[in-house]
Design a protein around this motif. Sequence first.
Motif, mmCIF file in Angstrom:
data_model
loop_
_atom_site.group_PDB
_atom_site.id
_atom_site.type_symbol
_atom_site.label_atom_id
_atom_site.label_comp_id
_atom_site.label_asym_id
_atom_site.label_seq_id
_atom_site.Cartn_x
_atom_site.Cartn_y
_atom_site.Cartn_z
ATOM 1 N N TYR A 146 -63.634 -33.686 -60.089
ATOM 2 C CA TYR A 146 -63.372 -34.456 -58.979
ATOM 3 C C TYR A 146 -63.436 -33.474 -57.524
ATOM 4 C CZ TYR A 146 -58.617 -32.038 -59.631
ATOM 5 O OH TYR A 146 -57.906 -30.946 -59.752
ATOM 6 N N TRP A 147 -63.301 -34.261 -56.347
ATOM 7 C CA TRP A 147 -63.076 -33.355 -55.208
ATOM 8 C C TRP A 147 -61.788 -33.341 -54.529
ATOM 9 C CZ3 TRP A 147 -67.824 -31.890 -53.237
ATOM 10 C CH2 TRP A 147 -68.893 -32.333 -53.740
ATOM 11 N N SER A 148 -61.421 -32.283 -53.945
ATOM 12 C CA SER A 148 -60.197 -31.897 -53.798
ATOM 13 C C SER A 148 -60.413 -31.287 -52.304
ATOM 14 C CB SER A 148 -59.581 -30.922 -54.618
ATOM 15 O OG SER A 148 -60.126 -29.733 -54.640
ATOM 16 N N CYS A 149 -59.085 -30.936 -51.608
ATOM 17 C CA CYS A 149 -59.387 -30.008 -50.495
ATOM 18 C C CYS A 149 -57.704 -29.119 -50.688
ATOM 19 C CB CYS A 149 -58.623 -31.121 -49.251
ATOM 20 S SG CYS A 149 -57.443 -32.023 -49.145
ATOM 21 N N ARG A 150 -57.920 -27.932 -49.864
ATOM 22 C CA ARG A 150 -56.896 -27.116 -49.829
ATOM 23 C C ARG A 150 -55.987 -27.234 -48.520
ATOM 24 N NH1 ARG A 150 -61.368 -23.294 -50.490
ATOM 25 N NH2 ARG A 150 -61.960 -22.934 -52.611
ATOM 26 N N VAL A 151 -54.773 -27.641 -49.030
ATOM 27 C CA VAL A 151 -53.703 -27.863 -47.647
ATOM 28 C C VAL A 151 -52.730 -26.350 -47.763
ATOM 29 C CG1 VAL A 151 -51.890 -29.116 -46.943
ATOM 30 C CG2 VAL A 151 -53.839 -30.131 -48.037
ATOM 31 N N SER A 152 -52.627 -25.854 -46.432
ATOM 32 C CA SER A 152 -51.774 -24.658 -46.394
ATOM 33 C C SER A 152 -50.416 -25.296 -45.655
ATOM 34 C CB SER A 152 -52.429 -23.833 -45.355
ATOM 35 O OG SER A 152 -52.998 -24.320 -44.008
ATOM 36 N N PRO A 153 -49.320 -24.275 -45.660
ATOM 37 C CA PRO A 153 -48.108 -24.825 -45.183
ATOM 38 C C PRO A 153 -48.210 -25.132 -43.464
ATOM 39 C CG PRO A 153 -47.851 -23.106 -46.342
ATOM 40 C CD PRO A 153 -49.502 -23.197 -46.450
ATOM 41 N N GLY A 154 -47.835 -26.229 -43.271
ATOM 42 C CA GLY A 154 -47.662 -26.665 -41.795
ATOM 43 C C GLY A 154 -48.945 -27.623 -41.567
ATOM 44 N N LYS A 155 -50.025 -27.832 -42.364
ATOM 45 C CA LYS A 155 -51.088 -28.697 -41.981
ATOM 46 C C LYS A 155 -50.763 -29.990 -41.953
ATOM 47 C CE LYS A 155 -55.575 -29.584 -41.445
ATOM 48 N NZ LYS A 155 -56.149 -29.185 -40.270
ATOM 49 N N VAL A 156 -51.159 -30.514 -40.845
ATOM 50 C CA VAL A 156 -50.836 -32.252 -40.672
ATOM 51 C C VAL A 156 -52.020 -33.075 -41.733
ATOM 52 C CG1 VAL A 156 -51.106 -34.200 -39.054
ATOM 53 C CG2 VAL A 156 -50.127 -31.738 -38.272
ATOM 54 N N ILE A 157 -51.337 -33.931 -42.546
ATOM 55 C CA ILE A 157 -52.212 -34.596 -43.408
ATOM 56 C C ILE A 157 -52.644 -36.024 -42.918
ATOM 57 C CG2 ILE A 157 -52.437 -35.281 -45.686
ATOM 58 C CD1 ILE A 157 -50.190 -33.328 -46.362
ATOM 59 N N PHE A 158 -51.689 -36.827 -42.335
ATOM 60 C CA PHE A 158 -51.642 -38.106 -41.985
ATOM 61 C C PHE A 158 -51.128 -38.275 -40.592
ATOM 62 C CE2 PHE A 158 -52.079 -38.837 -46.403
ATOM 63 C CZ PHE A 158 -53.402 -39.456 -46.624
ATOM 64 N N GLU A 159 -51.662 -38.905 -39.666
ATOM 65 C CA GLU A 159 -51.248 -39.393 -38.360
ATOM 66 C C GLU A 159 -51.122 -40.744 -38.272
ATOM 67 O OE1 GLU A 159 -52.836 -37.375 -35.025
ATOM 68 O OE2 GLU A 159 -52.659 -35.310 -35.956
ATOM 69 N N ILE A 160 -50.274 -41.316 -37.490
ATOM 70 C CA ILE A 160 -50.194 -42.843 -37.230
ATOM 71 C C ILE A 160 -50.184 -42.875 -35.629
ATOM 72 C CG2 ILE A 160 -49.043 -45.073 -37.367
ATOM 73 C CD1 ILE A 160 -48.429 -44.428 -40.194
ATOM 74 N N GLY A 161 -50.950 -43.806 -34.959
ATOM 75 C CA GLY A 161 -50.881 -44.038 -33.458
ATOM 76 C C GLY A 161 -51.437 -45.217 -33.206
ATOM 77 N N GLY A 162 -51.233 -45.756 -32.017
ATOM 78 C CA GLY A 162 -51.895 -46.978 -31.272
ATOM 79 C C GLY A 162 -51.103 -48.181 -31.629
ATOM 80 N N GLY A 163 -51.302 -49.389 -30.664
ATOM 81 C CA GLY A 163 -50.674 -50.529 -31.114
ATOM 82 C C GLY A 163 -49.195 -50.629 -30.554
ATOM 83 N N GLY A 164 -48.498 -49.341 -29.877
ATOM 84 C CA GLY A 164 -47.108 -49.409 -29.678
ATOM 85 C C GLY A 164 -46.252 -49.473 -30.837
ATOM 86 N N ILE A 165 -46.674 -48.806 -32.036
ATOM 87 C CA ILE A 165 -45.894 -48.926 -33.317
ATOM 88 C C ILE A 165 -44.682 -48.033 -33.187
ATOM 89 C CG2 ILE A 165 -47.136 -46.809 -34.041
ATOM 90 C CD1 ILE A 165 -46.997 -48.059 -36.908
#
Length: 265
Positions: A146-165
Amino acid sequence: MIGLSSITSLLRPTASPFASSSRFTLPLSHSLTPRSASSPQFVQIQQVRHRGQLAPRRTKFKKSAKGAPGGGSLKGTTLHHGTYGIRACSSVRISAAQLTSCQMAVRRRIKSVKGAQLYLRVFPDIPVCVKGNEQRMGKGKGSFEYWSCRVSPGKVIFEIGGGGIRAEIAKAALKLAQTRLPLQTEFITNETGPRLGRFSSASLRPPPSARPIPAKLVELDAKDEGGARDTVFKREEEDVQRLAQELEGLSVDAGKKEAAKGIDA
């Protein structure tokens, strides 16, 4: 007698497992299946990468080393596209299937908010190869899994924005992603400071050599001294001189106050 279907299958070119188009084949661990009941020969069945699947379109090497996600960097620890997000508190390797599951859950939750978008800050571009249990040492690295990614401490994974949420809806949506990830994460906003390993503070800033240099300052320095490096060193010297002047002013004020107090006494 050879049939028409077998002739066309021989003439049809096979797709490379790492092609440059947006739709190519990926190797599978269980790729041998019988052609039919009458012909016991086996053919290789390959997985097709579609446009919405998290996998790189092209890679330089077929296999990669396992590696270890590091830490100690401020890069990618703050929000850039949205207003709310989650970031990792430890180092881990996340698979493409886990990221896809999180994407589907979060997008389904914020679907009612018009204009809201989900941003993915990591991408699975590292192939993971797995060998079977009780295998002897050697004989290669193993087959692609499978495919994977390395994530270090403090790394932003997901963001949500727009639409005045609102913050309540964004936190509830990102909570669905937090339960699907194999690590501990934290909810952040635009006011949250950067993170360096286990420490998170708004006072953390990159070193002076890593700060962006204004374009006008670079042009002037290129004419006078010949490079942006000298500009950075000059700015560091100015910061040190300014700090020294502030300290001198504090010491002088303290001496004046003590002298005035002695006269009044």
